[in-house]
Design a protein around this motif. Sequence first.
Motif, PDB file in Angstrom:
ATOM      1  N   GLN A   1       0.841  -1.213   0.000  1.00 20.92           N
ATOM      2  CA  GLN A   1       0.000   0.000   0.000  1.00 20.92           C
ATOM      3  C   GLN A   1       0.874   1.259   0.000  1.00 20.92           C
ATOM      4  O   GLN A   1       0.574   2.246  -0.682  1.00 20.92           O
ATOM      5  CB  GLN A   1      -0.915  -0.031   1.226  1.00 20.92           C
ATOM      6  CG  GLN A   1      -1.942   1.090   1.233  1.00 20.92           C
ATOM      7  CD  GLN A   1      -2.925   0.971   2.380  1.00 20.92           C
ATOM      8  OE1 GLN A   1      -2.822   0.071   3.225  1.00 20.92           O
ATOM      9  NE2 GLN A   1      -3.889   1.875   2.414  1.00 20.92           N
ATOM     10  N   LEU A   2       1.964   1.203   0.749  1.00 18.42           N
ATOM     11  CA  LEU A   2       2.866   2.367   0.790  1.00 18.42           C
ATOM     12  C   LEU A   2       3.619   2.533  -0.531  1.00 18.42           C
ATOM     13  O   LEU A   2       3.810   3.654  -1.008  1.00 18.42           O
ATOM     14  CB  LEU A   2       3.843   2.236   1.965  1.00 18.42           C
ATOM     15  CG  LEU A   2       3.186   2.360   3.346  1.00 18.42           C
ATOM     16  CD1 LEU A   2       4.175   1.984   4.453  1.00 18.42           C
ATOM     17  CD2 LEU A   2       2.665   3.777   3.582  1.00 18.42           C
ATOM     18  N   TRP A   3       4.049   1.406  -1.132  1.00 15.34           N
ATOM     19  CA  TRP A   3       4.676   1.519  -2.465  1.00 15.34           C
ATOM     20  C   TRP A   3       3.707   2.205  -3.427  1.00 15.34           C
ATOM     21  O   TRP A   3       4.088   3.115  -4.166  1.00 15.34           O
ATOM     22  CB  TRP A   3       5.000   0.135  -3.037  1.00 15.34           C
ATOM     23  CG  TRP A   3       6.106  -0.608  -2.344  1.00 15.34           C
ATOM     24  CD1 TRP A   3       7.081  -0.073  -1.539  1.00 15.34           C
ATOM     25  CD2 TRP A   3       6.350  -2.014  -2.401  1.00 15.34           C
ATOM     26  NE1 TRP A   3       7.915  -1.067  -1.105  1.00 15.34           N
ATOM     27  CE2 TRP A   3       7.499  -2.269  -1.606  1.00 15.34           C
ATOM     28  CE3 TRP A   3       5.722  -3.089  -3.035  1.00 15.34           C
ATOM     29  CZ2 TRP A   3       8.022  -3.555  -1.443  1.00 15.34           C
ATOM     30  CZ3 TRP A   3       6.244  -4.358  -2.875  1.00 15.34           C
ATOM     31  CH2 TRP A   3       7.376  -4.586  -2.082  1.00 15.34           C
TER      32      TRP A   3
ATOM     33  N   SER B   1       1.287   4.152  -2.776  1.00 14.99           N
ATOM     34  CA  SER B   1       1.042   5.565  -2.444  1.00 14.99           C
ATOM     35  C   SER B   1       2.124   6.448  -3.064  1.00 14.99           C
ATOM     36  O   SER B   1       1.870   7.602  -3.397  1.00 14.99           O
ATOM     37  CB  SER B   1       0.971   5.762  -0.926  1.00 14.99           C
ATOM     38  OG  SER B   1       2.255   5.728  -0.333  1.00 14.99           O
ATOM     39  N   SER B   2       3.309   5.881  -3.231  1.00 19.93           N
ATOM     40  CA  SER B   2       4.371   6.688  -3.855  1.00 19.93           C
ATOM     41  C   SER B   2       4.034   6.995  -5.317  1.00 19.93           C
ATOM     42  O   SER B   2       4.407   8.041  -5.838  1.00 19.93           O
ATOM     43  CB  SER B   2       5.724   5.996  -3.691  1.00 19.93           C
ATOM     44  OG  SER B   2       6.263   5.610  -4.918  1.00 19.93           O
ATOM     45  N   CYS B   3       3.298   6.114  -5.982  1.00 20.65           N
ATOM     46  CA  CYS B   3       2.910   6.354  -7.386  1.00 20.65           C
ATOM     47  C   CYS B   3       1.913   7.505  -7.496  1.00 20.65           C
ATOM     48  O   CYS B   3       1.730   8.098  -8.567  1.00 20.65           O
ATOM     49  CB  CYS B   3       2.285   5.098  -7.992  1.00 20.65           C
ATOM     50  SG  CYS B   3       3.261   3.589  -7.746  1.00 20.65           S
ATOM     51  N   MET B   4       1.215   7.776  -6.363  1.00 16.23           N
ATOM     52  CA  MET B   4       0.082   8.706  -6.414  1.00 16.23           C
ATOM     53  C   MET B   4       0.511  10.171  -6.500  1.00 16.23           C
ATOM     54  O   MET B   4      -0.316  11.049  -6.745  1.00 16.23           O
ATOM     55  CB  MET B   4      -0.835   8.467  -5.213  1.00 16.23           C
ATOM     56  CG  MET B   4      -1.502   7.089  -5.297  1.00 16.23           C
ATOM     57  SD  MET B   4      -2.445   6.683  -3.812  1.00 16.23           S
ATOM     58  CE  MET B   4      -2.849   4.958  -4.147  1.00 16.23           C
TER      59      MET B   4
END
Lengths: 117, 425
Positions: free
Chosen positions: A46-48, A50-53
């Motif tokens: 989920q954190l990975w 979120s970095s794309c967002m």
Amino acid sequence: MPIRKAQLLVARWARTGAVGLALTGAAMVHAQAPAPASNVSDFQVQLWASSCMSCHGPGGKAVGTGLAIGGKPAQELYNKLLGYKNGKLPATVMHQHAKGYSDEELSRIADHFASLK
Amino acid sequence: MTGLSMQRRQLLKAGAGAAAMAGAPWVGAQAPRRVVVIGGGFGGATAARYLRQFNPDLSITLIEPADTFVMCPMSNRVVHGGLQLRDISRPYDRFVSRHGLRWVRGRAEAIDPVAREVRVGKERVPYDHLIVSPGVDYVYDGIEGLQTAEQQARVPHAWKAGPQTQMLRDQLQAMPENGVVAMTIPKVPYRCPPGPYERASLIAHYLQTRKPKGKLLVFDANPEIQAKKGLFEAVWKKRYAGLIEYVPSADLKSVDAAGGTLRFDMQGEVKAQVLNVIPPQRAGEVARNAGLANAGNRWCGVDFLSYESTAVGGIHVLGDSIAAAPGMPKSGHMANQQAKVCAGAITARLRGIEVPSDPIIANTCYSFVSQTDVIHVASVHRYDAAKKTMLPVPGAGGLSAEPSVIEGIYAMAWATNILNDTLGA
């Protein structure tokens, strides 16, 4: 996007001074807010994602051609990411990002975006 | 704070402890439940937003004096004239109400890490976890003639988007047709490595289209261009020959704002109609005063799994104030990325689960080199457990092949999306 269309868009920005940012204030997206995954592995994914967002928008609900990836089928997203990674799909920047991840990681990130409705 | 209210707080704390013993819902997490965030920029606002997303019931307080965020990315386009300040601004009120944040509208003046409080004017804001994301401060120590606030106000750095951005724009417009613009670039590390060279490109484009007899002098304290070097050099040679003069290793010694003069260690005196001095930088004052700037008394060391300070426990530092890992630029994009790792680590601690130990973050940075044409640099960074730092992934990342309109489109989309990701409702 065809170059001609892109040039027109940019020319419009140049003329009006302001298409991009001010107007999108009205179109602000409210991303769905999933609770964090309860196990560390899922939470890491989920954190990975979120970095794309930063580019693809909260919840994957981006403005801009082709950037809204939230809720797209996982297989489609994964195939694209692999295509960028192995150079089979042309890109301006995604080929450079995709090479930072293992295939397994790309697959899990694709699954996560697919789950964002 | 009065003694009475201090006693009351201690009583409340004792009460909370008793509740925990008695089996309150958050017992398993042993939860500190108040997170305070200093600074509503790309680091702080993103951290608050993602903390809320992960923790619907958490008490989150944002300390930010401004009523509106003005983003630094795209601010060189305001200097150039393609955008206006309002295009890159977004008010905080909708953001804080949408995400249920408590907003303390003031400047965080001091941190008391023992009492775990932040002082804002007369108010003391208690925290269990504190996130400090104050951006950079400017260091005028070595620059004679820029010691007073009045002198500094006459020579805009325009390195924090806002009134100074407009001031530089206005000065460019008021400049005579054959005027000279002189800008200075500080030694690295500074906020946004490609930013000065983007600004130089856009000022050159402005001169070319509006004041072709004008000239831009770029004095760089560094021995060479610090980001996207080949791309900027090619653009300047191909499109702006005769308009930009680039002078490396230029150490600014003094400024005469009234006379329009810069003096350099080796290059001597230079006269110009518009002066744009970008001063050297360091971590924001509130972080330094709290003892967080343990890297050369200038930047704040952090643990890259949580962004917790290596100097003071319970305090996390984000963005331009940190002592960056190798290859990690001071950029808004990076601050936004760090904030999510930090929000994840704090959330894991609140929930009593393991802190995720394999962070992957990325940087994507677009620079305009004309009204429409854009270049980028990108990188992917992963945690190296042996070295306890983030390192760029070999083989990933890279640069544009050449400036393009397509990347102009993507740059504008990027700006909108990262603003939504940081401060969207």
